[in-house]
Scaffold this motif. Structure first.
Motif, short mmCIF file in Angstrom:
data_model
loop_
_atom_site.label_atom_id
_atom_site.label_comp_id
_atom_site.label_asym_id
_atom_site.label_seq_id
_atom_site.Cartn_x
_atom_site.Cartn_y
_atom_site.Cartn_z
N SER A 269 0.84 -1.20 0.00
CA SER A 269 0.00 0.00 0.00
C SER A 269 0.87 1.24 0.00
O SER A 269 1.97 1.24 0.54
N SER B 299 1.50 5.31 1.12
CA SER B 299 1.42 5.94 2.44
C SER B 299 0.00 6.39 2.78
O SER B 299 -0.35 6.50 3.95
N ASN B 300 -0.81 6.61 1.76
CA ASN B 300 -2.20 7.02 2.02
C ASN B 300 -3.13 5.81 2.22
O ASN B 300 -4.34 5.98 2.36
N GLY B 301 -2.58 4.60 2.19
CA GLY B 301 -3.37 3.40 2.42
C GLY B 301 -3.96 2.78 1.17
O GLY B 301 -4.54 1.70 1.20
N GLU B 302 -3.82 3.48 0.04
CA GLU B 302 -4.35 2.96 -1.22
C GLU B 302 -3.43 1.87 -1.78
O GLU B 302 -2.22 1.92 -1.59
N ASP C 204 -0.89 -0.06 -3.93
CA ASP C 204 0.24 0.58 -4.59
C ASP C 204 0.95 -0.34 -5.57
O ASP C 204 1.26 0.06 -6.68
#
Length: 178
Positions: A139, A141-144, A146
């Motif tokens: 993922s 850093s924003n949790g999405e 990757d």
């Protein structure tokens, strides 16, 4: 001369030079402490003669013996940039494999970013092969989601037929991993 020793709690305050690499997964202090408490033999650090930490490996034993899936797992392996290309990563991997052999593991596995071709090639040179691709394992850093990961494995002596490394024909999702 480089010394290889057990990782200690004090090392958590000394290993930033290793963890600042953008390809190194960095975890919270409780995560590292969990590994130190549950699998201390799988948490090894390389230390330079002057006391500077050069690299470390963190892993665990997991899986099912009944299904022939008991294995060693490499959670993190990282060497500080100034100490790379000295064979430290290979030595740390060798130690984790030896521990996994003693614990009766069938194989050792690890996850690596598909884009990290330097690491993928190093693991292949150490005898690992791609067992499967895990879609969107990493993922941002924003949790999405990757990036995909390779689940790479190396059979140990207990897996005489090398069943644990027969590649899966299709990718899997993180929720499909046991």
């Amino acid at each position: 001369m480089t010394s290889l020793r057990a990782f200690t709690c004090d090392d958590l305050f000394r290993f930033n030079n290793i963890n600042l690499d953008p390809l190194t997964e960095t975890y919270g202090i409780p995560f590292y402490l969990q590994y130190l408490a549950h699998w201390p033999e799988y948490f090894i650090v390389a230390e330079a003669p002057g006391g500077e930490l050069m690299g470390y490996i963190m892993g665990k034993a997991e899986g099912s013996v009944a299904r022939e899936e008991w294995h060693g797992h490499v959670t993190a392996l990282s060497v500080a940039p100034e100490f790379r290309r000295l064979g430290l990563a290979a030595k740390l991997m060798e130690l984790l494999e030896e521990i996994s052999e003693r614990k009766g593991g069938y194989f050792v596995d690890l996850f690596v970013r598909v884009s990290n071709q330097v690491a993928v090639n190093m693991y292949k040179q150490l005898g690992y092969s791609v067992y499967r691709t895990v879609i969107e394992y990493y993922s941002a850093s924003n949790g999405e989601p990757d990036e995909d990961a390779y689940d790479m494995r190396k059979a140990l002596s207990r897996d005489t037929e090398k069943k644990s490394i027969i590649p899966l024909p299709h990718p899997v999702r993180p929720e499909d991993i046991e």
